[in-house]
Design a protein around this motif. Structure first.
Motif, PDB file in Angstrom:
ATOM      1  N   THR A   1     -13.166 -50.962 -51.047  1.00 37.16           N
ATOM      2  CA  THR A   1     -14.360 -50.376 -51.639  1.00 37.16           C
ATOM      3  C   THR A   1     -14.576 -51.064 -52.977  1.00 37.16           C
ATOM      4  N   VAL A   2     -15.779 -51.611 -53.171  1.00 32.58           N
ATOM      5  CA  VAL A   2     -16.076 -52.416 -54.352  1.00 32.58           C
ATOM      6  C   VAL A   2     -17.178 -51.744 -55.161  1.00 32.58           C
ATOM      7  N   ARG A   3     -16.971 -51.653 -56.484  1.00 33.32           N
ATOM      8  CA  ARG A   3     -17.993 -51.112 -57.383  1.00 33.32           C
ATOM      9  C   ARG A   3     -18.718 -52.269 -58.050  1.00 33.32           C
ATOM     10  N   ILE A   4     -20.049 -52.303 -57.912  1.00 28.91           N
ATOM     11  CA  ILE A   4     -20.866 -53.341 -58.538  1.00 28.91           C
ATOM     12  C   ILE A   4     -21.564 -52.709 -59.733  1.00 28.91           C
ATOM     13  N   ASP A   5     -21.282 -53.217 -60.928  1.00 30.21           N
ATOM     14  CA  ASP A   5     -21.909 -52.703 -62.152  1.00 30.21           C
ATOM     15  C   ASP A   5     -23.105 -53.570 -62.524  1.00 30.21           C
ATOM     16  N   VAL A   6     -24.216 -52.919 -62.850  1.00 29.55           N
ATOM     17  CA  VAL A   6     -25.430 -53.629 -63.233  1.00 29.55           C
ATOM     18  C   VAL A   6     -25.922 -53.067 -64.560  1.00 29.55           C
ATOM     19  N   ALA A   7     -26.235 -53.959 -65.501  1.00 29.74           N
ATOM     20  CA  ALA A   7     -26.834 -53.537 -66.776  1.00 29.74           C
ATOM     21  C   ALA A   7     -28.169 -54.248 -66.900  1.00 29.74           C
ATOM     22  N   ARG A   8     -29.245 -53.457 -66.933  1.00 36.21           N
ATOM     23  CA  ARG A   8     -30.559 -54.070 -67.119  1.00 36.21           C
ATOM     24  C   ARG A   8     -31.368 -53.293 -68.134  1.00 36.21           C
TER      25      ARG A   8
ATOM     26  N   HIS B   1     -34.536 -51.355 -69.689  1.00 38.14           N
ATOM     27  CA  HIS B   1     -35.618 -50.485 -69.232  1.00 38.14           C
ATOM     28  C   HIS B   1     -36.959 -51.122 -69.581  1.00 38.14           C
ATOM     29  N   ARG B   2     -37.883 -51.077 -68.639  1.00 37.82           N
ATOM     30  CA  ARG B   2     -39.171 -51.768 -68.836  1.00 37.82           C
ATOM     31  C   ARG B   2     -39.930 -51.297 -70.072  1.00 37.82           C
ATOM     32  N   ARG B   3     -40.042 -49.990 -70.234  1.00 34.03           N
ATOM     33  CA  ARG B   3     -40.839 -49.480 -71.344  1.00 34.03           C
ATOM     34  C   ARG B   3     -40.025 -49.330 -72.626  1.00 34.03           C
ATOM     35  N   TYR B   4     -38.842 -48.734 -72.526  1.00 33.78           N
ATOM     36  CA  TYR B   4     -38.101 -48.362 -73.729  1.00 33.78           C
ATOM     37  C   TYR B   4     -37.104 -49.418 -74.204  1.00 33.78           C
ATOM     38  N   GLN B   5     -36.925 -50.477 -73.428  1.00 31.08           N
ATOM     39  CA  GLN B   5     -36.065 -51.600 -73.813  1.00 31.08           C
ATOM     40  C   GLN B   5     -34.603 -51.230 -74.045  1.00 31.08           C
ATOM     41  N   LYS B   6     -34.214 -50.024 -73.618  1.00 32.18           N
ATOM     42  CA  LYS B   6     -32.815 -49.611 -73.753  1.00 32.18           C
ATOM     43  C   LYS B   6     -32.023 -50.163 -72.569  1.00 32.18           C
ATOM     44  N   VAL B   7     -30.779 -50.571 -72.800  1.00 31.01           N
ATOM     45  CA  VAL B   7     -29.948 -51.075 -71.712  1.00 31.01           C
ATOM     46  C   VAL B   7     -29.481 -49.901 -70.865  1.00 31.01           C
ATOM     47  N   VAL B   8     -29.816 -49.939 -69.579  1.00 28.43           N
ATOM     48  CA  VAL B   8     -29.450 -48.882 -68.644  1.00 28.43           C
ATOM     49  C   VAL B   8     -28.390 -49.436 -67.701  1.00 28.43           C
ATOM     50  N   ARG B   9     -27.233 -48.776 -67.635  1.00 32.82           N
ATOM     51  CA  ARG B   9     -26.145 -49.229 -66.765  1.00 32.82           C
ATOM     52  C   ARG B   9     -26.089 -48.372 -65.513  1.00 32.82           C
ATOM     53  N   THR B  10     -26.017 -49.026 -64.353  1.00 33.14           N
ATOM     54  CA  THR B  10     -25.860 -48.323 -63.088  1.00 33.14           C
ATOM     55  C   THR B  10     -24.762 -49.010 -62.288  1.00 33.14           C
ATOM     56  N   SER B  11     -24.243 -48.310 -61.285  1.00 33.24           N
ATOM     57  CA  SER B  11     -23.251 -48.929 -60.416  1.00 33.24           C
ATOM     58  C   SER B  11     -23.481 -48.487 -58.980  1.00 33.24           C
ATOM     59  N   THR B  12     -23.117 -49.370 -58.062  1.00 31.18           N
ATOM     60  CA  THR B  12     -23.221 -49.087 -56.633  1.00 31.18           C
ATOM     61  C   THR B  12     -21.860 -49.355 -56.017  1.00 31.18           C
ATOM     62  N   THR B  13     -21.500 -48.593 -55.000  1.00 31.69           N
ATOM     63  CA  THR B  13     -20.258 -48.895 -54.296  1.00 31.69           C
ATOM     64  C   THR B  13     -20.599 -49.359 -52.895  1.00 31.69           C
ATOM     65  N   LEU B  14     -19.801 -50.281 -52.379  1.00 31.86           N
ATOM     66  CA  LEU B  14     -19.994 -50.751 -51.018  1.00 31.86           C
ATOM     67  C   LEU B  14     -18.650 -51.057 -50.390  1.00 31.86           C
ATOM     68  N   HIS B  15     -18.619 -51.082 -49.067  1.00 31.93           N
ATOM     69  CA  HIS B  15     -17.394 -51.360 -48.327  1.00 31.93           C
ATOM     70  C   HIS B  15     -17.423 -52.796 -47.848  1.00 31.93           C
ATOM     71  N   ALA B  16     -16.299 -53.495 -48.004  1.00 30.82           N
ATOM     72  CA  ALA B  16     -16.217 -54.896 -47.600  1.00 30.82           C
ATOM     73  C   ALA B  16     -15.010 -55.118 -46.706  1.00 30.82           C
ATOM     74  N   HIS B  17     -15.140 -56.070 -45.796  1.00 31.70           N
ATOM     75  CA  HIS B  17     -14.063 -56.415 -44.871  1.00 31.70           C
ATOM     76  C   HIS B  17     -13.089 -57.364 -45.549  1.00 31.70           C
ATOM     77  N   ASP B  18     -11.816 -57.005 -45.526  1.00 28.21           N
ATOM     78  CA  ASP B  18     -10.755 -57.803 -46.149  1.00 28.21           C
ATOM     79  C   ASP B  18      -9.708 -58.086 -45.071  1.00 28.21           C
ATOM     80  N   GLU B  19      -9.903 -59.191 -44.349  1.00 32.89           N
ATOM     81  CA  GLU B  19      -9.105 -59.496 -43.148  1.00 32.89           C
ATOM     82  C   GLU B  19      -7.601 -59.503 -43.397  1.00 32.89           C
TER      83      GLU B  19
END
Length: 80
Positions: free
Chosen positions: A19-26, A28-46
């Motif tokens: 299970t991998v956590r992907i962190d993204v910092a982008r 905000h369009r209007r307020y120019q504040k850095v918004v951090r989000t993360s997504t988790t996904l499952h990956a095959h590890d042979e």
């Protein structure tokens, strides 16, 4: 062209799956504040290479199970 993502392994309990956590910092369009989000996904590890805390690169692939749509490409950095 397949997407690639870099993230941190948060779980390696399942057999041949991580299970991998992907962190993204982008900005905000209007307020120019850095918004951090993360997504988790499952990956095959042979070969069960990756462990918790490792930084890994995963690539999109065909569906491998109900939740797995990604494959482990390489372990960039091992956890200390």
């Amino acid at each position: 062209m397949q997407k690639t993502r870099q993230g941190i392994v948060v779980s390696d309990k399942a057999e041949k799956t991580i299970t991998v956590r992907i962190d993204v910092a982008r900005r905000h369009r209007r307020y120019q504040k850095v918004v951090r989000t993360s997504t988790t996904l499952h990956a095959h590890d042979e070969h069960n290479d990756a462990h918790v805390g490792d930084t890994v690169v995963v690539r999109e692939s065909r569906p491998l199970s109900r939740t797995k749509r990604w494959r482990l490409v390489q372990v960039v950095e091992r956890a200390r």
